[in-house]
Design a protein around this motif. Sequence first.
Motif, short mmCIF file in Angstrom:
data_model
loop_
_atom_site.label_atom_id
_atom_site.label_comp_id
_atom_site.label_asym_id
_atom_site.label_seq_id
_atom_site.Cartn_x
_atom_site.Cartn_y
_atom_site.Cartn_z
N GLN A 80 0.83 -1.21 0.00
CA GLN A 80 0.00 0.00 0.00
C GLN A 80 0.87 1.26 0.00
O GLN A 80 1.64 1.51 0.93
CB GLN A 80 -0.99 0.03 1.15
N SER A 81 0.71 2.06 -1.04
CA SER A 81 1.56 3.24 -1.23
C SER A 81 1.52 4.21 -0.06
O SER A 81 2.56 4.71 0.37
CB SER A 81 1.19 3.95 -2.53
N LYS A 82 0.35 4.48 0.48
CA LYS A 82 0.26 5.45 1.59
C LYS A 82 0.89 4.90 2.87
O LYS A 82 1.52 5.64 3.62
CB LYS A 82 -1.18 5.88 1.83
N ALA A 83 0.74 3.60 3.11
CA ALA A 83 1.40 2.99 4.28
C ALA A 83 2.91 3.08 4.12
O ALA A 83 3.63 3.37 5.08
CB ALA A 83 0.95 1.54 4.45
N ILE A 84 3.39 2.84 2.91
CA ILE A 84 4.82 2.94 2.63
C ILE A 84 5.29 4.38 2.85
O ILE A 84 6.33 4.62 3.49
CB ILE A 84 5.13 2.46 1.19
N GLU A 85 4.54 5.33 2.34
CA GLU A 85 4.92 6.74 2.50
C GLU A 85 4.96 7.14 3.97
O GLU A 85 5.90 7.82 4.41
CB GLU A 85 3.94 7.63 1.74
N ARG A 86 3.97 6.74 4.74
CA ARG A 86 3.96 7.10 6.17
C ARG A 86 5.12 6.44 6.91
O ARG A 86 5.76 7.05 7.76
CB ARG A 86 2.62 6.72 6.80
N PHE A 87 5.38 5.18 6.59
CA PHE A 87 6.51 4.48 7.20
C PHE A 87 7.81 5.20 6.89
O PHE A 87 8.61 5.48 7.79
CB PHE A 87 6.55 3.03 6.71
N LEU A 88 8.03 5.49 5.61
CA LEU A 88 9.27 6.17 5.22
C LEU A 88 9.37 7.56 5.82
O LEU A 88 10.46 8.00 6.19
CB LEU A 88 9.40 6.23 3.70
N ALA A 89 8.24 8.26 5.93
CA ALA A 89 8.27 9.58 6.54
C ALA A 89 8.82 9.51 7.97
O ALA A 89 9.67 10.31 8.36
CB ALA A 89 6.87 10.20 6.55
N ARG A 90 8.37 8.51 8.71
CA ARG A 90 8.88 8.34 10.07
C ARG A 90 10.35 7.93 10.07
O ARG A 90 11.16 8.47 10.81
CB ARG A 90 8.06 7.29 10.82
N ALA A 95 8.39 13.17 9.16
CA ALA A 95 7.09 13.05 9.82
C ALA A 95 6.90 14.04 10.97
O ALA A 95 6.01 13.87 11.78
CB ALA A 95 6.90 11.62 10.33
N GLY A 96 7.70 15.08 11.01
CA GLY A 96 7.59 16.03 12.11
C GLY A 96 8.25 15.51 13.37
O GLY A 96 8.73 14.37 13.42
N SER A 97 8.26 16.33 14.39
CA SER A 97 8.93 15.92 15.62
C SER A 97 7.95 15.63 16.75
O SER A 97 8.35 15.21 17.83
CB SER A 97 9.93 16.99 16.07
N THR A 98 6.65 15.85 16.51
CA THR A 98 5.63 15.53 17.51
C THR A 98 4.46 14.83 16.82
O THR A 98 4.34 14.86 15.60
CB THR A 98 5.09 16.81 18.20
N SER A 99 3.60 14.26 17.63
CA SER A 99 2.41 13.61 17.06
C SER A 99 1.50 14.62 16.37
O SER A 99 0.88 14.31 15.35
CB SER A 99 1.63 12.89 18.17
N ILE A 100 1.43 15.83 16.90
CA ILE A 100 0.61 16.88 16.28
C ILE A 100 1.19 17.25 14.92
O ILE A 100 0.45 17.36 13.93
CB ILE A 100 0.52 18.14 17.18
N GLU A 101 2.50 17.42 14.82
CA GLU A 101 3.13 17.73 13.53
C GLU A 101 2.89 16.59 12.54
O GLU A 101 2.61 16.84 11.37
CB GLU A 101 4.62 17.99 13.69
N PHE A 102 2.98 15.35 13.00
CA PHE A 102 2.72 14.22 12.11
C PHE A 102 1.28 14.27 11.60
O PHE A 102 1.03 14.07 10.41
CB PHE A 102 2.99 12.89 12.79
N ALA A 103 0.34 14.56 12.47
CA ALA A 103 -1.07 14.65 12.06
C ALA A 103 -1.28 15.78 11.06
O ALA A 103 -2.04 15.63 10.09
CB ALA A 103 -1.96 14.83 13.28
N GLN A 104 -0.61 16.91 11.26
CA GLN A 104 -0.74 18.03 10.33
C GLN A 104 -0.15 17.68 8.96
O GLN A 104 -0.74 18.00 7.92
CB GLN A 104 -0.07 19.28 10.90
N ILE A 105 0.98 17.01 8.95
CA ILE A 105 1.59 16.56 7.70
C ILE A 105 0.66 15.56 7.01
O ILE A 105 0.43 15.63 5.80
CB ILE A 105 2.98 15.97 7.95
N ASP A 106 0.13 14.63 7.78
CA ASP A 106 -0.78 13.62 7.25
C ASP A 106 -2.03 14.28 6.66
O ASP A 106 -2.52 13.88 5.60
CB ASP A 106 -1.15 12.64 8.37
N GLN A 107 -2.52 15.32 7.32
CA GLN A 107 -3.69 16.05 6.83
C GLN A 107 -3.40 16.66 5.45
O GLN A 107 -4.23 16.55 4.54
CB GLN A 107 -4.04 17.16 7.82
#
Length: 136
Positions: A80-90, A95-107
């Motif tokens: 799954q391309s999006k799962a791969i992208e999120r994994f690689l981002a981390r 993927a940002g430095s906080t969970s909030i930043e990750f959520a904003q990037i994901d948005q």
Amino acid sequence: MPSYKLYYFDIRGLAEVARFMFAVSKTPYEDFRYSFSFGTPGDFSTISRPEFDAAKAAGELDASMGKVPMLEVDGTKIGQSKAIERFLARELGFAGSTSIEFAQIDQICETAVDIKQAYQKVRNIQDATEKEAAMT
């Protein structure tokens, strides 16, 4: 450092974001590309992809439900391309430095998906009135 192998066809498309992430982060990876050809250009019923079909038949793509892109990380396969992208981002520091930043990037990423889907819905409509109606 983990060993990465990205499987996709010899085109841009669903694996291109992962390829960009590897390039920007200067992370080495194996870019495995399945070849394909058309009997009649543009006619998908005439497509030939022998390497992909053989890998699928042999069960090599089972982890990704017989589809690509697929990322192999130290022997573990992820589909799954999006799962791969999120994994690689981390993994690669995007993927940002906080969970909030990750959520904003994901948005932002999901908004791009929405825009692409809306474009795909109307891009082949020829009639201007029908296209305008579909865009609202």
